[in-house]
Scaffold this motif. Structure first.
Motif, PDB file in Angstrom:
ATOM      1  N   SER A   8      39.738  48.188  32.534  1.00 51.72           N
ATOM      2  CA  SER A   8      40.073  48.199  33.961  1.00 51.72           C
ATOM      3  C   SER A   8      39.759  46.858  34.606  1.00 51.72           C
ATOM      4  O   SER A   8      40.543  46.358  35.418  1.00 51.72           O
ATOM      5  N   ALA A  12      42.617  44.500  35.852  1.00 56.69           N
ATOM      6  CA  ALA A  12      42.629  44.111  37.264  1.00 56.69           C
ATOM      7  C   ALA A  12      42.808  42.608  37.398  1.00 56.69           C
ATOM      8  O   ALA A  12      43.580  42.137  38.239  1.00 56.69           O
ATOM      9  N   GLN A  19      49.990  38.724  40.370  1.00 53.96           N
ATOM     10  CA  GLN A  19      50.377  38.769  41.776  1.00 53.96           C
ATOM     11  C   GLN A  19      50.239  37.389  42.413  1.00 53.96           C
ATOM     12  O   GLN A  19      51.080  36.994  43.223  1.00 53.96           O
ATOM     13  N   ARG A 101      40.298  44.194  48.482  1.00 58.58           N
ATOM     14  CA  ARG A 101      41.053  45.453  48.398  1.00 58.58           C
ATOM     15  C   ARG A 101      42.123  45.377  47.317  1.00 58.58           C
ATOM     16  O   ARG A 101      42.336  46.337  46.569  1.00 58.58           O
ATOM     17  N   GLY A 102      42.815  44.245  47.218  1.00 55.65           N
ATOM     18  CA  GLY A 102      43.828  44.065  46.181  1.00 55.65           C
ATOM     19  C   GLY A 102      43.237  44.166  44.786  1.00 55.65           C
ATOM     20  O   GLY A 102      43.807  44.808  43.895  1.00 55.65           O
ATOM     21  N   LEU A 104      40.470  45.733  43.938  1.00 58.73           N
ATOM     22  CA  LEU A 104      40.058  47.125  43.709  1.00 58.73           C
ATOM     23  C   LEU A 104      41.260  48.002  43.339  1.00 58.73           C
ATOM     24  O   LEU A 104      41.156  48.852  42.452  1.00 58.73           O
ATOM     25  N   VAL A 105      42.391  47.789  44.012  1.00 58.43           N
ATOM     26  CA  VAL A 105      43.602  48.549  43.677  1.00 58.43           C
ATOM     27  C   VAL A 105      44.036  48.229  42.247  1.00 58.43           C
ATOM     28  O   VAL A 105      44.387  49.133  41.479  1.00 58.43           O
ATOM     29  N   CYS A 106      44.000  46.968  41.870  1.00 55.32           N
ATOM     30  CA  CYS A 106      44.360  46.569  40.500  1.00 55.32           C
ATOM     31  C   CYS A 106      43.424  47.213  39.484  1.00 55.32           C
ATOM     32  O   CYS A 106      43.849  47.612  38.399  1.00 55.32           O
ATOM     33  N   VAL A 108      41.823  50.152  39.831  1.00 56.78           N
ATOM     34  CA  VAL A 108      42.168  51.578  39.742  1.00 56.78           C
ATOM     35  C   VAL A 108      43.459  51.765  38.938  1.00 56.78           C
ATOM     36  O   VAL A 108      43.543  52.657  38.083  1.00 56.78           O
ATOM     37  N   ILE A 109      44.461  50.929  39.198  1.00 53.97           N
ATOM     38  CA  ILE A 109      45.724  51.009  38.456  1.00 53.97           C
ATOM     39  C   ILE A 109      45.474  50.831  36.961  1.00 53.97           C
ATOM     40  O   ILE A 109      45.997  51.578  36.135  1.00 53.97           O
TER      41      ILE A 109
END
Length: 186
Positions: A8, A12, A19, A101-102, A104-106, A108-109
């Motif tokens: 993860s 991330a 990105q 935040r970006g 953290l989203v990466c 989780v994905i």
């Protein structure tokens, strides 16, 4: 669990780095944020109009009209210019919280993707690459492409690359890491 968290974290970083490449340098999405020398007058006009912060589709009938009036208005609008405006009242260059935040989203994905890898009954490299690609394509088709159908975002091919490149990298990496997990369990 350690393997999931490690994947993860690495995932991330990979998605976040992609990105950055996609939106900053070399900026594959530049077509969606083209500069216009008319920006100052357009922004001034929007501010003077008293527009509330939000997103607007210009070139549609007034929703308070009757159905017949809306249809007549739509007929008049056919072939005329239209625009989507995302109007924000204050420009902020603060990068810290959006980047956190970006990331953290990466994270989780990536965690969810690795979990999917571990659910596979036939975990070959090809199957893991196809699963990762399927996740990327689901993301691409659900938002960027579905919106493109209606709103013609000029960076659709950059979104397509976003749905392929990092996901194949994660599929390859996830296959290697999941194989290590199954070896340590046996």
């Amino acid at each position: 669990m350690k393997q999931k968290l490690l994947f993860s974290l690495i995932g991330a970083i990979i998605i976040f780095a992609w990105q950055f490449l996609s939106y900053a340098m070399p900026n594959f999405h530049r077509a969606a944020s083209t500069y216009t020398p008319a920006q100052d007058s357009i922004l001034q006009m929007l501010e003077e109009a008293g527009l509330s912060q939000g997103m607007y589709l210009l070139g549609q009938p007034d929703p308070s009209l009757s159905r017949a009036e809306q249809q007549a208005s739509m007929d008049k609008l056919e072939g005329k210019p239209w625009a989507v405006i995302n109007y924000q009242k204050a420009n902020s260059m603060s990068m810290a919280m959006p980047m956190i935040r970006g990331l953290l989203v990466c994270f989780v994905i990536s965690f969810l993707l690795f979990w999917l890898f571990l659910q596979q009954k036939n975990p070959t490299l090809t199957n893991r690459l196809l699963l990762a690609l399927a996740v990327g394509m689901i993301g691409f088709f659900f938002i960027p492409y579905a919106n493109f159908i209606w709103y013609k975002a000029p960076d659709i091919f950059a979104h397509f690359a976003d749905g392929i490149v990092p996901w194949l990298i994660l599929g390859f990496l996830g296959h290697k890491m999941a194989a290590l997990k199954t070896k340590t369990v046996n």
